[in-house]
Design a protein around this motif. Structure first.
Motif, PDB file in Angstrom:
ATOM      1  N   TRP A 117     -12.158   3.959  -2.918  1.00 17.21           N
ATOM      2  CA  TRP A 117     -12.638   2.569  -2.918  1.00 17.21           C
ATOM      3  C   TRP A 117     -12.327   1.915  -4.254  1.00 17.21           C
ATOM      4  CZ3 TRP A 117     -12.668   1.301   1.707  1.00 17.21           C
ATOM      5  CH2 TRP A 117     -13.228   2.092   2.709  1.00 17.21           C
TER       6      TRP A 117
ATOM      7  N   TYR B 297      -6.848   6.825  -0.611  1.00 18.74           N
ATOM      8  CA  TYR B 297      -7.106   5.591  -1.345  1.00 18.74           C
ATOM      9  C   TYR B 297      -8.605   5.486  -1.580  1.00 18.74           C
ATOM     10  CZ  TYR B 297      -2.371   4.211   0.032  1.00 18.74           C
ATOM     11  OH  TYR B 297      -1.009   4.145   0.203  1.00 18.74           O
TER      12      TYR B 297
ATOM     13  N   LEU C   2       0.823  -1.207   0.000  1.00 20.11           N
ATOM     14  CA  LEU C   2       0.000   0.000   0.000  1.00 20.11           C
ATOM     15  C   LEU C   2       0.860   1.262   0.000  1.00 20.11           C
ATOM     16  CD1 LEU C   2      -2.705  -1.246   2.476  1.00 20.11           C
ATOM     17  CD2 LEU C   2      -3.119  -0.600   0.088  1.00 20.11           C
TER      18      LEU C   2
ATOM     19  N   LEU D 212      -8.574   0.997  -4.178  1.00 21.73           N
ATOM     20  CA  LEU D 212      -8.327  -0.157  -3.306  1.00 21.73           C
ATOM     21  C   LEU D 212      -8.804  -1.454  -3.957  1.00 21.73           C
ATOM     22  CD1 LEU D 212      -9.180   1.382   0.168  1.00 21.73           C
ATOM     23  CD2 LEU D 212      -6.953   0.484  -0.557  1.00 21.73           C
TER      24      LEU D 212
END
Length: 125
Positions: A89, A87, A35, A92
């Protein structure tokens, strides 16, 4: 236009340094390192095409917190002080479902740069 699903659950596992995203099609665990090196922040991506900055030495980075940003994104706070990327949705979901290819591309970029996940330079013989 397809609608990207939001995870039904988001779980931070501090001990294993992973973020678990639960979708209808299954659970996906993303490491803090993955990440961090794929942060959507300008610090990582740059301010224009081709201006991204290869992140090195993030192997042991952890996540200290998560903050929702409206209904569209998650702010991830890393223990190296990085907290500027939002980030979404959609992003992600993309990271979770394309993790293997993105990770391979990152490892190849590190190798090409002579850099490492530990932060040091790799000696070339």
């Amino acid at each position: 236009m397809s609608i990207i699903p939001r995870p039904s659950d988001v779980r931070l596992h501090k001990k294993s340094r992973t973020l678990e995203l639960v979708y209808a099609d299954g659970s996906h665990e993303l490491t803090a390192e993955f990440l961090r090196v794929h942060s959507p922040s300008a610090e990582v991506r740059g301010h224009g095409i081709g201006q991204g900055v290869l992140q090195t030495g993030k192997k042991l980075v952890g996540i200290t917190g998560l903050q929702p940003s409206g209904n569209y994104a998650l702010k991830i706070i890393f223990d190296d002080g990085h907290d500027s990327g939002l980030y979404t949705w959609d992003y992600l979901y993309d990271l979770a479902h394309n993790q293997e290819s993105y990770w391979q591309t990152y490892l190849e970029a590190l190798e090409a740069a002579g850099a490492s996940r530990d932060g040091g330079l790799i000696a070339r013989g």
